[in-house]
Design a protein around this motif. Structure first.
Motif, PDB file in Angstrom:
ATOM      1  N   PHE A 121      -3.434   0.355   9.622  1.00 37.08           N
ATOM      2  CA  PHE A 121      -3.523  -0.061   8.218  1.00 37.08           C
ATOM      3  C   PHE A 121      -4.923   0.167   7.663  1.00 37.08           C
ATOM      4  O   PHE A 121      -5.088   0.662   6.537  1.00 37.08           O
ATOM      5  CB  PHE A 121      -3.128  -1.528   8.085  1.00 37.08           C
ATOM      6  N   MET A 122      -5.947  -0.188   8.423  1.00 35.38           N
ATOM      7  CA  MET A 122      -7.319   0.015   7.946  1.00 35.38           C
ATOM      8  C   MET A 122      -7.643   1.492   7.810  1.00 35.38           C
ATOM      9  O   MET A 122      -8.348   1.912   6.878  1.00 35.38           O
ATOM     10  CB  MET A 122      -8.296  -0.682   8.895  1.00 35.38           C
ATOM     11  N   GLY A 123      -7.111   2.334   8.708  1.00 34.49           N
ATOM     12  CA  GLY A 123      -7.319   3.775   8.563  1.00 34.49           C
ATOM     13  C   GLY A 123      -6.649   4.335   7.321  1.00 34.49           C
ATOM     14  O   GLY A 123      -7.237   5.141   6.585  1.00 34.49           O
ATOM     15  N   ALA A 124      -5.417   3.895   7.046  1.00 35.49           N
ATOM     16  CA  ALA A 124      -4.718   4.352   5.839  1.00 35.49           C
ATOM     17  C   ALA A 124      -5.419   3.869   4.579  1.00 35.49           C
ATOM     18  O   ALA A 124      -5.493   4.595   3.572  1.00 35.49           O
ATOM     19  CB  ALA A 124      -3.275   3.864   5.866  1.00 35.49           C
ATOM     20  N   PHE A 125      -5.949   2.655   4.630  1.00 33.44           N
ATOM     21  CA  PHE A 125      -6.672   2.133   3.465  1.00 33.44           C
ATOM     22  C   PHE A 125      -7.944   2.933   3.204  1.00 33.44           C
ATOM     23  O   PHE A 125      -8.291   3.215   2.039  1.00 33.44           O
ATOM     24  CB  PHE A 125      -7.002   0.665   3.690  1.00 33.44           C
ATOM     25  N   ALA A 126      -8.664   3.302   4.265  1.00 29.61           N
ATOM     26  CA  ALA A 126      -9.876   4.111   4.091  1.00 29.61           C
ATOM     27  C   ALA A 126      -9.543   5.469   3.483  1.00 29.61           C
ATOM     28  O   ALA A 126     -10.254   5.966   2.593  1.00 29.61           O
ATOM     29  CB  ALA A 126     -10.581   4.282   5.439  1.00 29.61           C
ATOM     30  N   ILE A 127      -8.456   6.097   3.928  1.00 27.47           N
ATOM     31  CA  ILE A 127      -8.051   7.385   3.351  1.00 27.47           C
ATOM     32  C   ILE A 127      -7.640   7.224   1.889  1.00 27.47           C
ATOM     33  O   ILE A 127      -7.915   8.081   1.037  1.00 27.47           O
ATOM     34  CB  ILE A 127      -6.913   7.991   4.180  1.00 27.47           C
ATOM     35  N   ASN A 128      -6.981   6.103   1.570  1.00 27.67           N
ATOM     36  CA  ASN A 128      -6.584   5.865   0.187  1.00 27.67           C
ATOM     37  C   ASN A 128      -7.792   5.707  -0.728  1.00 27.67           C
ATOM     38  O   ASN A 128      -7.820   6.216  -1.852  1.00 27.67           O
ATOM     39  CB  ASN A 128      -5.706   4.615   0.123  1.00 27.67           C
ATOM     40  N   VAL A 129      -8.810   5.008  -0.253  1.00 31.19           N
ATOM     41  CA  VAL A 129     -10.041   4.861  -1.036  1.00 31.19           C
ATOM     42  C   VAL A 129     -10.711   6.218  -1.230  1.00 31.19           C
ATOM     43  O   VAL A 129     -11.187   6.552  -2.330  1.00 31.19           O
ATOM     44  CB  VAL A 129     -10.986   3.865  -0.343  1.00 31.19           C
ATOM     45  N   LEU A 130     -10.755   7.019  -0.174  1.00 30.52           N
ATOM     46  CA  LEU A 130     -11.362   8.346  -0.267  1.00 30.52           C
ATOM     47  C   LEU A 130     -10.606   9.253  -1.231  1.00 30.52           C
ATOM     48  O   LEU A 130     -11.201  10.082  -1.930  1.00 30.52           O
ATOM     49  CB  LEU A 130     -11.423   8.973   1.124  1.00 30.52           C
ATOM     50  N   ASN A 131      -9.288   9.091  -1.290  1.00 35.72           N
ATOM     51  CA  ASN A 131      -8.488   9.914  -2.188  1.00 35.72           C
ATOM     52  C   ASN A 131      -8.573   9.435  -3.633  1.00 35.72           C
ATOM     53  O   ASN A 131      -8.521  10.237  -4.575  1.00 35.72           O
ATOM     54  CB  ASN A 131      -7.028   9.909  -1.722  1.00 35.72           C
ATOM     55  N   ASN A 154     -15.252  11.689  -4.928  1.00 31.51           N
ATOM     56  CA  ASN A 154     -16.626  12.150  -5.114  1.00 31.51           C
ATOM     57  C   ASN A 154     -17.481  11.599  -3.975  1.00 31.51           C
ATOM     58  O   ASN A 154     -16.961  11.110  -2.961  1.00 31.51           O
ATOM     59  CB  ASN A 154     -17.180  11.730  -6.488  1.00 31.51           C
ATOM     60  N   ARG A 155     -18.800  11.678  -4.170  1.00 33.95           N
ATOM     61  CA  ARG A 155     -19.691  11.219  -3.110  1.00 33.95           C
ATOM     62  C   ARG A 155     -19.587   9.716  -2.891  1.00 33.95           C
ATOM     63  O   ARG A 155     -19.670   9.234  -1.768  1.00 33.95           O
ATOM     64  CB  ARG A 155     -21.131  11.597  -3.459  1.00 33.95           C
ATOM     65  N   ARG A 156     -19.385   8.964  -3.948  1.00 33.39           N
ATOM     66  CA  ARG A 156     -19.231   7.519  -3.792  1.00 33.39           C
ATOM     67  C   ARG A 156     -17.978   7.181  -2.991  1.00 33.39           C
ATOM     68  O   ARG A 156     -17.984   6.250  -2.181  1.00 33.39           O
ATOM     69  CB  ARG A 156     -19.160   6.864  -5.169  1.00 33.39           C
ATOM     70  N   GLY A 157     -16.911   7.931  -3.221  1.00 34.78           N
ATOM     71  CA  GLY A 157     -15.703   7.708  -2.436  1.00 34.78           C
ATOM     72  C   GLY A 157     -15.926   7.952  -0.951  1.00 34.78           C
ATOM     73  O   GLY A 157     -15.412   7.212  -0.104  1.00 34.78           O
ATOM     74  N   ILE A 158     -16.697   8.997  -0.640  1.00 35.79           N
ATOM     75  CA  ILE A 158     -17.000   9.268   0.766  1.00 35.79           C
ATOM     76  C   ILE A 158     -17.807   8.125   1.375  1.00 35.79           C
ATOM     77  O   ILE A 158     -17.543   7.671   2.498  1.00 35.79           O
ATOM     78  CB  ILE A 158     -17.759  10.598   0.892  1.00 35.79           C
ATOM     79  N   ILE A 159     -18.776   7.615   0.609  1.00 34.93           N
ATOM     80  CA  ILE A 159     -19.602   6.511   1.116  1.00 34.93           C
ATOM     81  C   ILE A 159     -18.752   5.265   1.341  1.00 34.93           C
ATOM     82  O   ILE A 159     -18.855   4.581   2.373  1.00 34.93           O
ATOM     83  CB  ILE A 159     -20.758   6.224   0.133  1.00 34.93           C
ATOM     84  N   ILE A 160     -17.880   4.968   0.372  1.00 39.18           N
ATOM     85  CA  ILE A 160     -17.025   3.782   0.510  1.00 39.18           C
ATOM     86  C   ILE A 160     -16.050   3.955   1.676  1.00 39.18           C
ATOM     87  O   ILE A 160     -15.787   3.002   2.438  1.00 39.18           O
ATOM     88  CB  ILE A 160     -16.268   3.520  -0.805  1.00 39.18           C
ATOM     89  N   GLU A 202      -0.210  13.109   4.064  1.00 39.01           N
ATOM     90  CA  GLU A 202       0.547  13.091   5.315  1.00 39.01           C
ATOM     91  C   GLU A 202      -0.106  12.170   6.347  1.00 39.01           C
ATOM     92  O   GLU A 202       0.592  11.460   7.097  1.00 39.01           O
ATOM     93  CB  GLU A 202       0.644  14.509   5.870  1.00 39.01           C
ATOM     94  N   ALA A 203      -1.436  12.151   6.392  1.00 39.36           N
ATOM     95  CA  ALA A 203      -2.126  11.250   7.317  1.00 39.36           C
ATOM     96  C   ALA A 203      -1.864   9.790   6.960  1.00 39.36           C
ATOM     97  O   ALA A 203      -1.620   8.943   7.838  1.00 39.36           O
ATOM     98  CB  ALA A 203      -3.625  11.536   7.299  1.00 39.36           C
ATOM     99  N   GLN A 204      -1.885   9.470   5.658  1.00 39.34           N
ATOM    100  CA  GLN A 204      -1.578   8.105   5.236  1.00 39.34           C
ATOM    101  C   GLN A 204      -0.149   7.711   5.603  1.00 39.34           C
ATOM    102  O   GLN A 204       0.097   6.596   6.083  1.00 39.34           O
ATOM    103  CB  GLN A 204      -1.777   7.976   3.722  1.00 39.34           C
ATOM    104  N   MET A 205       0.792   8.624   5.395  1.00 43.46           N
ATOM    105  CA  MET A 205       2.184   8.313   5.724  1.00 43.46           C
ATOM    106  C   MET A 205       2.363   8.088   7.226  1.00 43.46           C
ATOM    107  O   MET A 205       3.097   7.192   7.658  1.00 43.46           O
ATOM    108  CB  MET A 205       3.093   9.455   5.256  1.00 43.46           C
ATOM    109  N   ALA A 206       1.685   8.894   8.019  1.00 43.52           N
ATOM    110  CA  ALA A 206       1.801   8.735   9.469  1.00 43.52           C
ATOM    111  C   ALA A 206       1.218   7.391   9.924  1.00 43.52           C
ATOM    112  O   ALA A 206       1.833   6.665  10.719  1.00 43.52           O
ATOM    113  CB  ALA A 206       1.092   9.887  10.181  1.00 43.52           C
ATOM    114  N   LEU A 207       0.035   7.041   9.406  1.00 41.91           N
ATOM    115  CA  LEU A 207      -0.592   5.774   9.781  1.00 41.91           C
ATOM    116  C   LEU A 207       0.233   4.576   9.312  1.00 41.91           C
ATOM    117  O   LEU A 207       0.418   3.595  10.053  1.00 41.91           O
ATOM    118  CB  LEU A 207      -2.008   5.704   9.206  1.00 41.91           C
ATOM    119  N   LEU A 228       0.823  -1.205   0.000  1.00 38.87           N
ATOM    120  CA  LEU A 228       0.000   0.000   0.000  1.00 38.87           C
ATOM    121  C   LEU A 228       0.860   1.259   0.000  1.00 38.87           C
ATOM    122  O   LEU A 228       0.521   2.253  -0.652  1.00 38.87           O
ATOM    123  CB  LEU A 228      -0.929  -0.008   1.214  1.00 38.87           C
ATOM    124  N   TYR A 229       1.976   1.208   0.696  1.00 37.81           N
ATOM    125  CA  TYR A 229       2.880   2.357   0.733  1.00 37.81           C
ATOM    126  C   TYR A 229       3.441   2.670  -0.659  1.00 37.81           C
ATOM    127  O   TYR A 229       3.571   3.836  -1.039  1.00 37.81           O
ATOM    128  CB  TYR A 229       4.018   2.081   1.719  1.00 37.81           C
TER     129      TYR A 229
END
Length: 276
Positions: free
Chosen positions: A228-238, A242-248, A164-169, A144-145
């Motif tokens: 890891f799950m937090g970084a993955f959620a941010i990666n999906v959002l990035n 759009n709105r679907r990304g926020i929902i996912i 930066e949040a993804q890198m920290a997590l 993922l990194y």
């Protein structure tokens, strides 16, 4: 003649007083019924419907409330049937009492020896599993990194903060998973070495002294999984901006929370029935 007149007058006075009291009670009851009718207009309609021969709205409301109470009672009985009975604890205690024959063997292996290598290998294999899980998680985190693109200098502030949040997590996840993997691998190496050299007492002492370190390594694995799950959620959002990304992303966070809750419940059960 005078006594007869006196008795007649006394009787008439008593009758008049009784009539006045009955009239007052009738007036008070009628006033109360009138006040009730003014406060609750449904009463007059209920009376009309009752005179007409049909159920009034109040009766219908009462019947609906009764049906809801019956449904709640049935649901409570079904949930009580689904929940585990407290007698399970007594059954476990009875089984533990029936297995009392293991204590002399445990005492003999601990104080006289030698150690039962079959059970020791099972215990070491269980500890070794943590190292395997941590190594697999470390590989996934590094993958993922490598897939996260570095934003440009003129990128929006939101994109830079998410990066930066993804890198920290991911940094915390890498450090924690590496710590877990190394601790449990060293634990297996040293325990196997002590048993191979016929140092059963040293093996038992080493396990007792390193219990806190193994507990810290376990919680480090849980922290690495959460990061890891937090970084993955941010990666999906990035990735889906759009709105679907926020929902996912929200669904990912909720799923991670559910997983952690189930994990904590399993740990509580293990603490109650295994490590107690």
């Amino acid at each position: 003649m005078k006594p007869a007149l006196r008795s007649a007058a006394l009787g008439a006075a008593l009758l008049a007083a009784a009539g006045i009291r009955s009239w007052q009670s009738d007036c008070s009851s009628s006033s109360n019924s009138f006040a009730a009718a003014v406060i609750s207009p449904r009463s007059s309609r209920d009376d009309r419907s009752a005179l007409a021969g049909g159920p009034g709205p109040a009766a219908i409301v009462l019947s609906r409330e009764h049906q809801s109470q019956v449904m709640k009672h049935r649901r409570g009985q079904e949930s009580a049937q689904k929940t585990p009975r407290p007698a399970l604890g007594y059954i476990v205690q009875i089984k533990r009492g029936l297995h009392i024959g293991r204590y002399p063997r445990m005492w003999w292996e601990r104080w006289v020896g030698p150690a039962n290598l079959d059970r020791v290998s099972l215990r070491l294999a269980g500890m070794d599993t943590y190292a395997i899980v941590a190594s697999v998680l470390l590989q996934v985190i590094l993958g993922l990194y490598g897939s996260i693109p570095v934003p440009d200098k003129d990128a929006p502030r939101k994109t830079q903060l998410m990066f930066e949040a993804q890198m920290a997590l991911l940094t915390v996840a890498v450090l924690c998973s590496t710590f877990t993997m190394v601790i449990f691998l060293l634990n297996k190496v040293y325990c196997a070495t002590a048993l191979g050299m016929w140092k059963d007492v040293s093996y038992e002492t080493f396990l007792n002294k390193t219990g806190k370190i193994r507990a810290d390594a376990f919680w480090s694995l849980i922290l690495a999984l959460s990061c890891f799950m937090g970084a993955f959620a941010i990666n999906v959002l990035n990735a889906i901006n759009n709105r679907r990304g926020i929902i996912i992303g929200v669904m990912t966070v909720l799923g991670a929370g559910y997983m952690l809750r189930e994990l904590s419940s399993m740990m509580e059960m293990a603490k109650l029935y295994v490590f107690k």
